[in-house]
Scaffold this motif. Structure first.
Motif, mmCIF file in Angstrom:
data_model
loop_
_atom_site.group_PDB
_atom_site.id
_atom_site.type_symbol
_atom_site.label_atom_id
_atom_site.label_comp_id
_atom_site.label_asym_id
_atom_site.label_seq_id
_atom_site.Cartn_x
_atom_site.Cartn_y
_atom_site.Cartn_z
ATOM 1 N N LYS A 3 15.388 -20.468 5.485
ATOM 2 C CA LYS A 3 14.453 -19.396 5.801
ATOM 3 C C LYS A 3 14.966 -18.054 5.315
ATOM 4 C CE LYS A 3 12.510 -21.661 9.879
ATOM 5 N NZ LYS A 3 12.313 -21.563 11.328
ATOM 6 N N ARG A 4 16.293 -17.840 5.347
ATOM 7 C CA ARG A 4 16.838 -16.561 4.927
ATOM 8 C C ARG A 4 16.598 -16.342 3.447
ATOM 9 N NH1 ARG A 4 22.897 -15.444 6.567
ATOM 10 N NH2 ARG A 4 21.872 -15.740 8.565
ATOM 11 N N THR A 5 16.804 -17.384 2.609
ATOM 12 C CA THR A 5 16.565 -17.255 1.174
ATOM 13 C C THR A 5 15.098 -17.018 0.890
ATOM 14 O OG1 THR A 5 18.415 -18.731 0.767
ATOM 15 C CG2 THR A 5 16.882 -18.388 -1.042
ATOM 16 N N SER A 6 14.219 -17.740 1.604
ATOM 17 C CA SER A 6 12.778 -17.564 1.393
ATOM 18 C C SER A 6 12.338 -16.161 1.759
ATOM 19 C CB SER A 6 12.012 -18.600 2.219
ATOM 20 O OG SER A 6 10.639 -18.415 2.094
ATOM 21 N N ALA A 7 12.854 -15.631 2.872
ATOM 22 C CA ALA A 7 12.492 -14.278 3.287
ATOM 23 C C ALA A 7 12.999 -13.247 2.289
ATOM 24 C CB ALA A 7 13.061 -13.982 4.684
ATOM 25 N N ALA A 8 14.215 -13.489 1.726
ATOM 26 C CA ALA A 8 14.749 -12.539 0.756
ATOM 27 C C ALA A 8 13.904 -12.498 -0.500
ATOM 28 C CB ALA A 8 16.195 -12.908 0.423
ATOM 29 N N LYS A 9 13.336 -13.634 -0.891
ATOM 30 C CA LYS A 9 12.524 -13.662 -2.097
ATOM 31 C C LYS A 9 11.171 -13.000 -1.883
ATOM 32 C CE LYS A 9 14.571 -17.657 -4.408
ATOM 33 N NZ LYS A 9 14.316 -18.982 -5.003
ATOM 34 N N THR A 10 10.644 -13.045 -0.676
ATOM 35 C CA THR A 10 9.336 -12.439 -0.425
ATOM 36 C C THR A 10 9.447 -10.957 -0.090
ATOM 37 O OG1 THR A 10 9.499 -13.133 1.898
ATOM 38 C CG2 THR A 10 8.373 -14.617 0.375
ATOM 39 N N ALA A 11 10.636 -10.452 0.211
ATOM 40 C CA ALA A 11 10.806 -9.041 0.535
ATOM 41 C C ALA A 11 10.632 -8.187 -0.709
ATOM 42 C CB ALA A 11 12.189 -8.799 1.155
ATOM 43 N N ILE A 12 10.135 -6.959 -0.503
ATOM 44 C CA ILE A 12 9.930 -6.026 -1.604
ATOM 45 C C ILE A 12 10.658 -4.733 -1.276
ATOM 46 C CG2 ILE A 12 7.724 -6.998 -2.321
ATOM 47 C CD1 ILE A 12 6.303 -4.850 -0.779
ATOM 48 N N PRO A 13 11.048 -3.960 -2.302
ATOM 49 C CA PRO A 13 11.779 -2.714 -2.044
ATOM 50 C C PRO A 13 10.961 -1.724 -1.227
ATOM 51 C CG PRO A 13 11.940 -3.354 -4.356
ATOM 52 C CD PRO A 13 10.930 -4.260 -3.725
ATOM 53 N N LEU A 14 11.681 -0.873 -0.483
ATOM 54 C CA LEU A 14 11.023 0.112 0.369
ATOM 55 C C LEU A 14 10.225 1.109 -0.462
ATOM 56 C CD1 LEU A 14 10.575 1.437 3.120
ATOM 57 C CD2 LEU A 14 12.749 2.634 2.831
ATOM 58 N N ALA A 15 10.783 1.527 -1.617
ATOM 59 C CA ALA A 15 10.081 2.501 -2.453
ATOM 60 C C ALA A 15 8.743 1.951 -2.934
ATOM 61 C CB ALA A 15 10.960 2.875 -3.651
ATOM 62 N N ARG A 16 8.720 0.674 -3.326
ATOM 63 C CA ARG A 16 7.465 0.079 -3.777
ATOM 64 C C ARG A 16 6.467 -0.018 -2.630
ATOM 65 N NH1 ARG A 16 7.926 -5.697 -6.425
ATOM 66 N NH2 ARG A 16 9.465 -4.517 -7.636
ATOM 67 N N THR A 17 6.945 -0.349 -1.452
ATOM 68 C CA THR A 17 6.058 -0.407 -0.287
ATOM 69 C C THR A 17 5.425 0.946 -0.003
ATOM 70 O OG1 THR A 17 7.432 -2.157 0.669
ATOM 71 C CG2 THR A 17 5.938 -0.994 2.158
ATOM 72 N N LEU A 18 6.241 1.996 -0.069
ATOM 73 C CA LEU A 18 5.704 3.336 0.179
ATOM 74 C C LEU A 18 4.707 3.743 -0.899
ATOM 75 C CD1 LEU A 18 8.952 5.148 1.352
ATOM 76 C CD2 LEU A 18 7.073 4.338 2.763
ATOM 77 N N ARG A 19 5.009 3.400 -2.168
ATOM 78 C CA ARG A 19 4.085 3.748 -3.244
ATOM 79 C C ARG A 19 2.761 3.026 -3.089
ATOM 80 N NH1 ARG A 19 8.851 3.659 -6.555
ATOM 81 N NH2 ARG A 19 8.424 1.491 -7.109
ATOM 82 N N ARG A 20 2.785 1.803 -2.587
ATOM 83 C CA ARG A 20 1.543 1.074 -2.359
ATOM 84 C C ARG A 20 0.735 1.671 -1.220
ATOM 85 N NH1 ARG A 20 3.363 -5.323 -2.736
ATOM 86 N NH2 ARG A 20 3.849 -5.349 -4.979
ATOM 87 N N GLN A 21 1.417 2.203 -0.230
ATOM 88 C CA GLN A 21 0.715 2.737 0.941
ATOM 89 C C GLN A 21 0.212 4.156 0.731
ATOM 90 O OE1 GLN A 21 3.549 2.314 4.112
ATOM 91 N NE2 GLN A 21 3.251 0.102 4.306
ATOM 92 N N LEU A 22 0.840 4.913 -0.179
ATOM 93 C CA LEU A 22 0.449 6.303 -0.387
ATOM 94 C C LEU A 22 -1.015 6.466 -0.795
ATOM 95 C CD1 LEU A 22 3.552 8.038 -2.002
ATOM 96 C CD2 LEU A 22 2.501 8.506 0.206
ATOM 97 N N PRO A 23 -1.568 5.658 -1.750
ATOM 98 C CA PRO A 23 -2.999 5.835 -2.079
ATOM 99 C C PRO A 23 -3.914 5.642 -0.883
ATOM 100 C CG PRO A 23 -1.903 4.539 -3.778
ATOM 101 C CD PRO A 23 -0.923 4.683 -2.651
#
Length: 436
Positions: A3-23
């Motif tokens: 589960k730890r490896t699977s979660a690491a692969k689905t995680a995305i960087p914080l900067a990308r998350t913020l850029r997606r939420q800004l619009p």
């Protein structure tokens, strides 16, 4: 994949998350600003209209005070009366006297001929010297639209421009804050990678944010504690294995000596020495001593973290399984348990000491931690699978196979065997895919 490896692969960087939420944040803020501005404009128009009527009523009162003999205005656009009863019924029917509050205009919409509409505004005005005044203003729908539309267009245009300016400045500030916030986090990420790659080296903790220094200090302490625990474990395994070698060698030599003495003490026409009742305990002790020596060597091999491989040998798996089940019969006391071996091969070529330890631990723990039912031992050229009924929780707080799995997992990890543990529907199962 865990589960730890699977979660690491689905995680995305914080900067990308913020850029997606800004619009989406910008869209929500734009709609909110437009709604607030539109509401403000509508409210401003209503306030302006009310104030104009009050000013007009005040002008009529002042003119009436200056010329008491002059009649109050009574035209198609504007009419005034001193009291409620003087208002013609044709206009009064559109208003409720109780809703006509002092100083607040009341609006009524009436339909004229041919689908035309007219707006009526009635204001009750009070002057200390003059008294009450009811002022009625008439406006057609076209007059209202021609007066309000330019105001709305101008207000909406200016509000859009102001909103765009505010949002642009706000986005620039937010982007700058995000970049400044992520810079220390990037430093912490790089620091943690360096700590992971070189845990023994001293790495300075000097971040511009106090909380990051605290997190880094906790990570450093956690890594140090894990490393110290691993060092203690390896040192214990090394010392224990070294210390066990000498007494095990003495026991082995003594048992060999006793075995030889029993062999030479028998007359030639007596029972065969290998089947002698006196020698059977010696043979079992010799086999147990050999397994202890194998276990000691394996623990030392695991503790040294050496890349040295264990040579493969041909193992009689049926005989080994039968011997292990026989050695652990004492664990079946007061248990309704049936052992069902399903072995499809006579022998396999494998790292014999390691496989023997793995199989012995799994058989022992399966019998020790099993509830009533059936223990199945399946073995073929490529896999080993042992399953047993799970114990009731009241019988044992350790589910399934217990602590013996730790050593089995370490051996499988070192040899490249694929280890799987499952506990489902009150059935415990261990599967090992043997490397070819």
């Amino acid at each position: 994949m865990n589960k730890r490896t699977s979660a690491a692969k689905t995680a995305i960087p914080l900067a990308r998350t913020l850029r997606r939420q800004l619009p989406w944040i910008g869209l929500a803020m734009t709609l909110g600003c437009l709604t607030l501005v539109f509401g403000f404009v509508v409210n401003a128009i209503e306030i302006t209209t009310d104030n104009l009527m009050r000013l007009e009523a005040e002008a009529i009162v002042q003119e009436a005070k200056a010329k008491p003999e002059a009649p109050l205005p009574n035209s198609k656009r504007l009419s005034a009366w001193r009291n409620w009863q003087e208002i013609p019924e044709a206009f009064r029917q559109y208003f409720n006297h109780e809703e006509v509050l002092l100083g607040t205009p009341v609006e009524a919409l009436i339909e004229l001929e041919k689908g035309e509409f007219e707006y009526l505004y009635l204001l009750h005005y009070q002057n200390d010297e003059f008294g009450s005044l009811y002022l009625l203003s008439h406006h057609s729908e076209q007059e209202i639209e021609s007066a309000i539309t330019p105001l709305l267009n101008s207000a909406i245009g200016q509000s859009l421009l102001l909103t765009l300016v505010i949002l642009t400045v706000l986005f620039i500030v937010i982007a700058w804050l995000i970049r400044r916030t992520l810079e220390p986090l990037k430093l912490l990420s790089d620091w943690s990678k360096q700590l992971n790659q070189q845990p023994d080296n001293a790495i300075d903790i000097n971040f511009p944010i106090t909380e990051l220094n605290e997190i880094a200090q906790q990570l450093r302490q956690g890594v140090d504690q894990v490393r110290e625990a691993n060092d203690r474990e390896q040192q214990f395994l090394k010392h224990a294995s070294h210390e066990l070698r000498t007494p095990l060698a003495v026991i082995q030599a003594s048992l060999d000596t006793v075995n030889l003495q029993l062999s030479y003490s028998k007359p030639s026409n007596s029972q065969a020495p290998a089947d002698s009742p006196a020698r059977r305990p010696i043979q079992r002790a010799l086999k147990a001593s050999e397994r202890m020596i194998q276990l000691s060597d394996t623990l030392l091999w695991l503790a040294r973290e050496s890349d040295k491989t264990i040579p493969k040998e041909v193992v009689d798996v049926k005989a080994l399984c039968t011997q292990l089940v026989s050695d652990h019969q004492y664990l079946l006391h007061q248990k309704q348990l049936e052992i069902k071996p399903l072995i499809t091969v006579e022998s396999i070529e494998i790292e014999a000491p390691l496989f023997s330890i793995v199989l012995a631990n799994l058989v022992r723990n399966a019998l020790q931690h099993s509830g009533d039912g059936e223990v199945t031992i399946q073995l073929d050229q490529h896999s080993l699978q042992i399953s047993n009924p799970a114990q009731d929780e009241c019988d044992n707080s350790e589910p399934g196979f217990g602590l013996g799995l730790q050593l089995v997992q370490r051996i499988c990890q070192k040899t490249g065997w694929d280890f799987t543990f499952q506990h489902k529907d009150r059935q415990v199962q261990v599967t090992i895919l043997l490397a070819s």
